[in-house]
Design a protein around this motif. Structure first.
Motif, short mmCIF file in Angstrom:
data_model
loop_
_atom_site.label_atom_id
_atom_site.label_comp_id
_atom_site.label_asym_id
_atom_site.label_seq_id
_atom_site.Cartn_x
_atom_site.Cartn_y
_atom_site.Cartn_z
N GLN A 204 54.68 -19.47 22.33
CA GLN A 204 54.31 -18.19 21.70
C GLN A 204 54.03 -17.12 22.77
O GLN A 204 54.26 -15.94 22.53
CB GLN A 204 53.07 -18.37 20.80
CG GLN A 204 53.22 -19.41 19.71
CD GLN A 204 54.52 -19.27 18.93
OE1 GLN A 204 54.82 -18.21 18.38
NE2 GLN A 204 55.31 -20.35 18.92
N TYR A 205 53.53 -17.55 23.92
CA TYR A 205 53.21 -16.58 24.97
C TYR A 205 54.49 -15.99 25.58
O TYR A 205 54.48 -14.88 26.12
CB TYR A 205 52.36 -17.24 26.07
CG TYR A 205 50.95 -17.53 25.63
CD1 TYR A 205 49.96 -16.55 25.70
CD2 TYR A 205 50.60 -18.78 25.12
CE1 TYR A 205 48.66 -16.81 25.28
CE2 TYR A 205 49.32 -19.06 24.70
CZ TYR A 205 48.34 -18.07 24.79
OH TYR A 205 47.06 -18.33 24.37
N ASP B 36 52.29 -8.99 25.08
CA ASP B 36 50.87 -9.02 25.41
C ASP B 36 50.27 -10.36 24.95
O ASP B 36 50.29 -10.67 23.74
CB ASP B 36 50.17 -7.86 24.70
CG ASP B 36 48.68 -7.80 25.05
OD1 ASP B 36 48.27 -8.59 25.94
OD2 ASP B 36 47.96 -6.99 24.42
N PRO B 37 49.74 -11.16 25.89
CA PRO B 37 49.19 -12.47 25.50
C PRO B 37 48.09 -12.39 24.45
O PRO B 37 47.86 -13.32 23.69
CB PRO B 37 48.62 -13.03 26.82
CG PRO B 37 49.36 -12.30 27.89
CD PRO B 37 49.69 -10.95 27.33
N SER B 38 47.37 -11.25 24.38
CA SER B 38 46.27 -11.14 23.41
C SER B 38 46.77 -11.11 21.97
O SER B 38 46.00 -11.27 21.02
CB SER B 38 45.45 -9.89 23.69
OG SER B 38 46.27 -8.73 23.54
N GLN B 39 48.11 -10.93 21.79
CA GLN B 39 48.65 -10.91 20.44
C GLN B 39 48.70 -12.30 19.81
O GLN B 39 48.82 -12.45 18.60
CB GLN B 39 50.07 -10.30 20.46
CG GLN B 39 50.09 -8.82 20.78
CD GLN B 39 51.51 -8.29 20.83
OE1 GLN B 39 52.35 -8.82 21.54
NE2 GLN B 39 51.78 -7.23 20.08
N VAL B 40 48.65 -13.32 20.66
CA VAL B 40 48.68 -14.71 20.15
C VAL B 40 47.33 -15.02 19.53
O VAL B 40 46.28 -14.80 20.15
CB VAL B 40 49.00 -15.71 21.29
CG1 VAL B 40 48.95 -17.13 20.75
CG2 VAL B 40 50.36 -15.39 21.90
N LYS B 41 47.35 -15.54 18.27
CA LYS B 41 46.09 -15.85 17.56
C LYS B 41 45.52 -17.19 18.06
O LYS B 41 45.79 -18.25 17.50
CB LYS B 41 46.34 -15.90 16.06
CG LYS B 41 46.79 -14.55 15.48
CD LYS B 41 47.08 -14.68 14.00
CE LYS B 41 47.53 -13.33 13.42
NZ LYS B 41 47.91 -13.44 12.00
N VAL B 42 44.74 -17.08 19.12
CA VAL B 42 44.22 -18.31 19.77
C VAL B 42 43.35 -19.12 18.82
O VAL B 42 43.45 -20.35 18.74
CB VAL B 42 43.42 -17.93 21.04
CG1 VAL B 42 42.79 -19.17 21.66
CG2 VAL B 42 44.33 -17.24 22.05
N SER B 43 42.47 -18.41 18.04
CA SER B 43 41.55 -19.14 17.15
C SER B 43 42.31 -19.96 16.12
O SER B 43 41.93 -21.09 15.80
CB SER B 43 40.61 -18.17 16.44
OG SER B 43 41.38 -17.17 15.77
N LEU B 44 43.44 -19.44 15.64
CA LEU B 44 44.24 -20.18 14.66
C LEU B 44 44.81 -21.45 15.28
O LEU B 44 44.72 -22.54 14.71
CB LEU B 44 45.37 -19.29 14.15
CG LEU B 44 46.41 -19.99 13.23
CD1 LEU B 44 45.75 -20.40 11.91
CD2 LEU B 44 47.61 -19.08 12.97
#
Length: 1516
Positions: A964-965, A970-978
């Motif tokens: 996904q990265y 922008d790496p912050s667009q990846v929903k890490v919490s999900l």
């Protein structure tokens, strides 16, 4: 110094080096050939180097300087190579190492200059100007530095130069390459493949350093406090001191492996970087990482396998050393029939496969004794003992009122409850020490990996992850550190649970051991079911702790995994980092904790057991209150007191084994006369045997004054015949000769004098007949005469005989007195004879000592004794009357069924052939599933499958997450919490399914452990007498300890691993095929190759494992025989012989054991090689052909490496499972042994049965085996209820066989009606519970008298006391003064009843019969073995105390016992020749009974008895 001589010596040594060392020694010709090849290659290299230098034509540049230096180095190395051939052996070895180092340095220098640049994109070889010559030089250096050192055979260097092996082990002479890759095992492997079974003789011989005698010389100075170890040291530290070199090598190999293990993650990481960046910014070519993917794991594999090779060699060495040290220490312990000290009688308190008269040692699991108690060896004392001098030093220990300032170093100051716990399970513990505990210790060998490997791998992993993940790797490490105390806490619980589990195992083994020892009695009494329940109860207690232990271990595993798995990685290359490390930490910690518990137990045994005085004296104790004997050859005592124990608790050491207070006290002086027969007499229990035990230093000596002494000169030898006859499991001849030189003439004379000629003629194999375990081939009298013959045959000047006439009839006793005791072989020798038979011995004895209540009542010549000692005179008068009445015993001792023609009674242990049988596997699987096998397997396999899918899905999901990265700016667009939530969900599902599946599996394994143990015990308890006669108890014990342990632990764990691996392999295989379809064929090929290797391996490994298993039982068997005859072994001073025999048996075990472990290395190294080639090939394909997405390549590579590793691990585990499954086969074979008829509902008799003792026999025939000769032939007779029947007949007439056939203990035809019901229609247990038999020497269970009379608590004390009174015990004890000396219901009984006299045992057995209230009582008369008073009491009880409706059948050994019977049955050759009232039989002057009466010296008295009986009948 004469230099010419020196020069000559050097020259001759050089010549010897040429001619002998290289040619005549093992492998010498090959060594010489390789040395010649090395010289030839070196000369070629020198020529090439010079040619290269000349070819360049430049003499002043830098390159030329390097070339000249290289030429000089090579020339120097060539000179050294020549010197290695012509130098003496010592110098040659040093020079070879030096020259090999030079070649290696040269090779590394050229490799760096010319090979390394080829691996990079931007460098070129520095010596490329030389053209082809540089590659020739590198090739020649490769041969010199690597090929020849790896291929040249090694010289054989013997462990002991004085004792070289004629046939050295290949392991000692093979080349390094062969050693590292185990090619030296190829001949064994391929021979096994060609034949159906690999015989023992074809196994590789033991290496010098594997022999038990060499291990003993190496280890004992660090391990045994009597062999140089001056202070108390825990066994762990002793073993570390012995094996420090091995552990150093193992540590180095561990470090090497840790470094090499990083090759896979590093290589995968670099390859993925190359694919991601399409080759940009990379220095090293990808093929280097692919080769590293092959070489790194191969180096790791070699390091790991060499680690295992060294550690398994140490396992065999440790087993040998610990078995020897436990055995030798057991030879020093004080013998006393141990019983429980606790108030609550416990069953069992002490038993033994190991000991009939149990050795005692207190061995609490916790070390409560003083840790620093040092033992100061008294050199004078030890020297005197070894040189045959006398031991006379004493101590204050045990003297009332006196206190020793420090406790003996051999005794723990523990409370009585702790002592009770340890003593109760004494012999089971001894068995466990050399089987289960020893196994736990060797299983814990890998603790070094926790110390050496884990920290290194953690550091390397964190460094590696930091490079990939940055600071988050440090966070992950922080979580590990924070959660570390939790596993530590669990580890402590695991250790406690393991210690508790071992206690329960001891208790179970103890019960099994005791029951096996008295199984004949249990079968006679119909107690099989009850005893089976008793074992089951102990097994349940043990399984409870096994379950607790398994659950703790699982908790331990998941605490660690939960702490680390969540933070371990985000990228594929880091997936492999923590996984194996975690599993290893959990596994090794558990094993290390188990090992520590067992190390503590053996340390406790070595330091907390009570030893003989000669081993426990400190310097202070040797000097106080004692003096040497007045003359070196004096035999006797002065002002001496002896106790059974030196224990310093409240009993003053004065309790006998039956917990009755007893001290032997000699107030004045007692000196026995030399060169004559000295007689020791006294009533039962007065301390006659104690006099001999005291002289033999078996009791604890307490001096009463400075003049105190006791002495028994050992210089000219001592022989001893124990009252409880002791024979070894060997031939009759070996038992008599007993490690002395064989002298045909003397031997024949001994056989004649000891009245053994006729007995030997009854055996087809004569004196080559094996006596069997505990001498079961021989009757009691025969054993007694063999024991006597051993003492007479020996050359010892002093002979101690403990009541040897007790087990003999009067006729044989007279023969022994006239031919043996008066014979030329005993003339001039000093004989100390304990006896009840004063009348027969009186004419030949010159000195008599009378003992009463542990004191010397009188000591004088025979004539003086008779005139002064009224009690003795009265006893002699009674004995004279008894001897006059006793006819020549019709036949005292009926020998057991003769063994086969070759004299072999003990059947050779069968060895299964081929793969593990389906029946053995089915036994385990069906036992696990219980009544719902399909549901059980479906449930836990489904759970395991779900957890494996989750585990692999988790790996794929991480790759998906990583991808996904790449798809966003922008790496912050990846929903890490999900993604974290999904990841945690997958992980939670994984843990939940696995835990549920594991619990289901655990219940199945526990069920299998319970069911298989139950079936094994039931089978052995329900087998026939014949099977018991031909099977040593030690084999049964091995099944119940070693083999059951395999099922409880390794087998269960391996099956679980096998199922998990199978599922993981299938999932990984499918994943590889889906993502890389081209690899379906290579994957299949790997599987087939692995299966082929595995098949070859298993064909060799299974027979070796079977030989190894079968070689273990003789070690335990010898252990047991030695413990039983401990006193005799020490008396004859043959401890060294027994130590050597144990070494022979250990070596016999070590040979297959070493091969077994090495064969595992053979398969492992090959399996790893195939695995590594597969992984490297796949990597090459993915990099150069596949061109896939980096994420998919990573997942594929991860799955492929996992699959190749898994498939080969799977083959390895399958093979190991098959090998361990040998235990299943061995148990399965014992479950399938011949059985007696099982109980059926129709076989339950009516509740009233039997209402009377009526017996009718019709056409009864019997044999000991189904195809054996008939020992009874068509007997028919009838006995009315309440009649007294006497059975007489000569040897072999079938008297004992008749008794056994009435109980249906042997194969019989015909019908026996007992109270109107045919006995063959009644269940065996019901039948035997309704008939009671009292054998000649009754066997008792350990525990209390109450437990022996009523083992299942069915009666109250009033009934039991009434039975004891009726049996005559109370009347026998009327004259006793002290209450404590009397036998009561609470009196303790040692295993087999060894702490009671034969007469006391007979009375308890009679009381037991009365409690059972049987209507039919069978008595195998043993009155010749007991004193006159006890005999009279028993006879009176039989005549007057039995109910009128009780039928009594007496197997008579003397006519006077049965002449007042209602009827007499005369047997001859298995047939009835006469059966009627005595008066009727005597009317027939040609009759057998009449002939016996007419031959009797007491004819008139016998006739008078018959007339009196007839008169009484007429009156009634």
């Amino acid at each position: 110094m004469d230099w010419r001589k020196f020069a000559t010596g050097v020259g001759s040594q050089t010549a010897r080096t040429w001619a002998t060392t290289h040619s005549d020694k093992p492998g010498g010709k090959w060594i010489f050939a390789f040395m010649g090849l090395r010289l030839a290659v070196a000369l070629a290299l020198m020529a090439t180097s010079i040619a290269s230098l000349v070819q360049s034509g430049k003499w002043n540049d830098n390159w030329t300087n390097i070339g000249i230096t290289f030429c000089i180095t090579v020339t120097y190395a060539v000179v050294l190579t020549i010197l290695t051939i012509v130098s003496p052996l010592g110098w040659s070895t040093i020079l070879t190492r030096h020259v090999n180092t030079l070649w290696m340095i040269c090779f590394l220098v050229l490799s760096y200059r010319d090979l390394y640049p080829l691996t990079t994109f931007d460098c070129k070889p520095q010596d490329s100007e030389e053209g082809l010559l540089i590659w020739v030089k590198i090739a020649l250096l490769f041969v010199l530095a690597i090929v020849i050192p790896l291929l040249i055979p090694r010289r054989y260097i013997p462990y002991d130069a004085k004792d070289p092996s004629p046939n050295p082990a290949p392991e000692q002479t093979t080349s390094l390459l062969s050693l590292v890759f185990y090619f030296f095992l190829d001949p064994v492997v391929f021979e096994a493949r060609r034949s159906s079974h690999l015989p023992y003789d074809h196994l590789p011989p033991l290496a010098d350093y594997d022999y038990a005698k060499n291990l003993r010389s190496r280890a004992f100075k660090h391990l045994d406090r009597f062999s140089g170890l001056g202070k108390r040291r825990h066994l762990f530290f002793s073993l570390m001191r012995i094996f420090w070199k091995e552990y150093l090598i193992m540590s180095v190999m561990t470090v090497l492996q840790a470094g090499a293990d990083l090759s896979i993650p590093v290589s995968v990481n670099q390859l993925l970087r190359y694919i991601e960046k399409k080759g940009a910014d990379t220095t090293i070519k990808p093929w280097v990482w692919i080769i590293w993917l092959l070489l790194g794991p191969t180096i790791s594999s070699i390091a790991f396998e060499w680690y295992i090779f060294v550690s398994t060699r140490s396992i065999v060495h440790t087993e040998s050393i610990i078995t020897q040290v436990v055995f030798e220490h057991a030879l020093r312990i004080r013998v006393k029939a141990e019983t429980s000290k606790s108030d609550q009688p416990a069953f069992p308190s002490d038993t033994s496969s190991l000991a009939g008269s149990s050795p005692t040692f207190e061995s609490p699991d916790e070390e409560n004794g003083p840790n620093d108690s040092s033992v100061s060896d008294d050199e004078t004392l030890q020297a005197s003992r070894k040189s045959g001098g006398q031991s006379h030093a004493g101590s204050l220990k045990g003297v009332p009122g006196a206190s020793s300032p420090t406790p003996l170093p051999t005794t723990s100051s523990v409370d009585s409850n702790a002592l009770s716990d340890s003593s109760k399970n004494l012999v089971g513990k001894l068995n466990n020490l050399v089987s289960t505990d020893l196994q736990n210790i060797v299983d814990a060998k890998d603790f070094i990996r926790i110390i050496a490997l884990v920290p290194i791998q953690v550091v390397l992993c964190v460094w590696f992850l930091y490079n990939i993940l940055g600071w988050s790797a440090i966070v992950g490490l922080g979580v590990i550190i924070v959660t570390f105390p939790v596993p530590g806490l669990l580890a402590r619980f695991i250790q406690q649970a393991q210690r508790a589990r071992m206690k329960r195992t001891d208790a179970r083994v103890q019960v099994v051991t005791e029951i096996m020892n008295v199984l004949r009695m249990i079968k006679m009494f119909g107690w099989e079911k009850k005893m089976n329940e008793r074992i089951s109860k102990k097994r349940e207690e043990e399984l409870t702790f096994i379950k607790r232990l398994r659950l703790l271990v699982t908790s331990f595993r998941y605490t660690l995994i939960m702490g680390e798995e969540l933070n371990s990685s985000k990228v594929f290359s880091s997936m492999v980092v923590f996984d194996n490390l975690l599993r290893m930490v959990i596994f090794l910690t558990t094993q290390a904790l188990n090992g520590k518990v067992s190390l503590d137990r053996i340390t406790s045994f070595l330091y907390n057991t009570e030893l003989l005085d000669s081993w426990t004296k400190t310097e202070e104790e040797t000097t106080i209150l004692s003096s040497p004997p007045p003359a070196p050859d004096a035999i006797g005592f002065r002002q001496a007191t002896f106790a059974w124990s030196a224990e310093s608790d409240n009993d003053d050491g004065s309790y006998t084994p039956s917990r009755r207070k007893f001290l032997l006290k000699v107030d004045d002086e007692l000196v026995f006369k030399k060169g004559v027969i000295n007689m020791i007499v006294g009533p039962t229990g007065s301390g006659k045997t104690s006099v001999l035990m005291a002289l033999l230093s078996e009791m604890h000596f307490i001096p009463s004054s400075p003049e105190s002494w006791y002495g028994l000169p050992r210089a000219l030898g001592v022989a001893y015949a124990a009252q409880e006859s002791w024979v070894q499991n060997a031939t009759i001849r070996d038992n008599i000769v007993f490690s002395a030189q064989f002298d045909e003439e003397r031997y024949r004379k001994v056989i004649y004098q000891c009245c053994l000629e006729r007995d030997l003629s009854l055996f087809e194999a004569g004196d080559q007949t094996e006596v069997g375990e505990k001498g079961l081939t021989l009757s009691g009298g025969q054993k007694a005469r063999v024991t006597l013959a051993r003492a007479v045959y020996s050359q010892a000047e002093i002979i101690l005989l403990d009541d040897v006439l007790a087990a003999l009839d009067v006729h044989t006793s007279k023969w022994i007195v006239n031919k043996c005791l008066k014979g030329d072989l005993l003339r001039g020798r000093t004989v100390l004879l304990v006896t009840h038979n004063v009348v027969l011995i009186r004419p030949i004895a010159k000195f008599i000592v009378s003992i009463k209540d542990g004191r010397v009542a009188s000591q004088r010549s025979i004539e003086d004794a008779m005139s002064i000692d009224k009690e003795l005179a009265a006893e002699v008068e009674k004995d004279e009357e008894a001897v006059e009445r006793a006819n020549n015993e019709i036949d005292p001792q009926t020998p057991n069924e003769p063994s086969g023609k070759d004299g072999k009674l003990i059947l050779k242990e069968e060895v299964e052939l081929g793969h593990i049988s389906w029946s053995a596997l089915k036994l385990f699987l069906a036992s696990m599933g219980g009544n719902h096998t399909f549901i059980f397997f479906l449930t836990f396999i489904s759970c395991f499958l779900a957890s494996e899918l989750a585990e692999n899905g988790q790996t794929y999901f991480l790759g998906y997450w990583a991808r996904q990265y790449e798809s966003v700016a922008d790496p912050s667009q990846v929903k890490v919490s999900l993604y974290i939530a999904i990841y945690v969900t997958i992980l939670g599902f994984l843990i939940l399914t696995f835990c549920f599946g594991f619990v289901v599996y655990l219940w199945g394994v526990l069920r299998a452990s319970r069911v298989i143990h139950q079936r094994l015990v039931t089978s052995v308890i329900g087998t026939t007498l014949r099977w018991l006669d031909t099977t040593p108890t030690s084999r049964v014990i091995t099944r119940c300890t070693q083999d059951i342990r395999d099922i409880d632990d390794p087998l269960a764990q391996m099956l679980s691993a096998l199922i998990q691996m199978s599922l993981a392999m299938v999932i990984k295989f499918l994943a590889v095929i889906v993502l890389t379809p081209a690899f379906i064929f290579p994957a299949t090929l790997v599987g087939l190759l692995g299966a082929w290797c595995g098949n070859i391996y298993i064909k060799a490994q299974l027979p070796v494992k079977r030989e190894m298993s079968n070689a273990k039982a003789p070690v335990l068997g010898h252990f047991g025989a030695a413990m039983t005859g401990l006193t005799s072994i020490r008396a004859y001073s043959v401890e060294e012989t027994f130590k050597k025999e144990v070494q022979v048996r250990i070596d016999h075990y070590s040979r297959p054991a070493r091969t077994f472990y090495n064969l595992n290395r053979w398969i492992d190294i090959r399996v790893d090689a195939i695995s590594n080639v597969f992984a490297a090939a796949l990597a090459a394909y993915l990099v150069y052909v596949g061109h896939g997405d980096a994420s998919d390549v990573g997942f594929s590579l991860n799955m492929a490496v996992g699959f190749s590793g898994t498939i080969l691990w799977w083959i390895r585990v399958v093979n190991q499972f098959e090998v361990r499954g040998n235990s299943l086969e061995r148990i399965g074979a014992y479950i399938a042994i011949e059985q007696e008829k099982p109980p059926v509902p129709e076989g339950v008799p009516p509740a009233y049965w039997p209402a009377s003792g009526h017996l009718r026999v019709e056409g009864l025939s019997a044999s000991y085996s189904q195809d054996g000769p008939k020992v009874l032939k068509s007997l028919s007779f009838e006995v009315n209820s309440g009649e007294r029947i006497g059975v007489v007949g000569r040897t072999g007439s079938g008297k004992s066989s008749l008794m056994l056939s009435l109980l249906r203990l042997i194969f019989s035809n015909g019908t026996v009606y007992y109270d109107g019901i045919a006995t063959d229609s009644v269940n065996l247990e019901e039948l035997r519970r309704k008939i009671t038999i009292i054998p000649q020497i009754p066997e008792l269970l350990s525990g209390s008298v109450r437990e022996n009379l009523d083992p299942f608590s069915q009666h109250d004390d009033a009934t039991l006391n009434s039975a004891l009174r009726s049996a005559g015990l109370f009347s026998l004890q009327e004259e006793m003064e002290e209450d404590e000396d009397k036998i009561t219901l609470d009196s303790a009984v040692a295993s087999g009843g060894n702490n009671l006299s034969v007469g006391q045992r007979q009375i308890i057995a009679l009381a037991r019969a009365m409690v059972r209230e049987s209507k039919l009582l069978i008595l195998d008369e043993a009155t010749s073995a007991i004193d006159y008073k006890t005999d009279s009491v028993i006879q009176a009880s039989l005549r007057h105390e039995l109910s009128e409706d009780v039928t009594l059948i007496t197997v008579a050994h003397r006519l006077q016992t049965i002449m007042d019977s209602d009827k007499i049955l005369v047997l001859d050759a298995g047939e009835i020749v006469e059966f009627d009232r005595p008066a009727e039989l005597l009317k027939n002057r040609q009759g057998k009974l009449r002939a016996l009466v007419d031959e009797s010296a007491d004819k008139e008295h016998l006739l008078a008895m018959v007339q009196a009986k007839e008169y009484l009948n007429h009156q009634n």
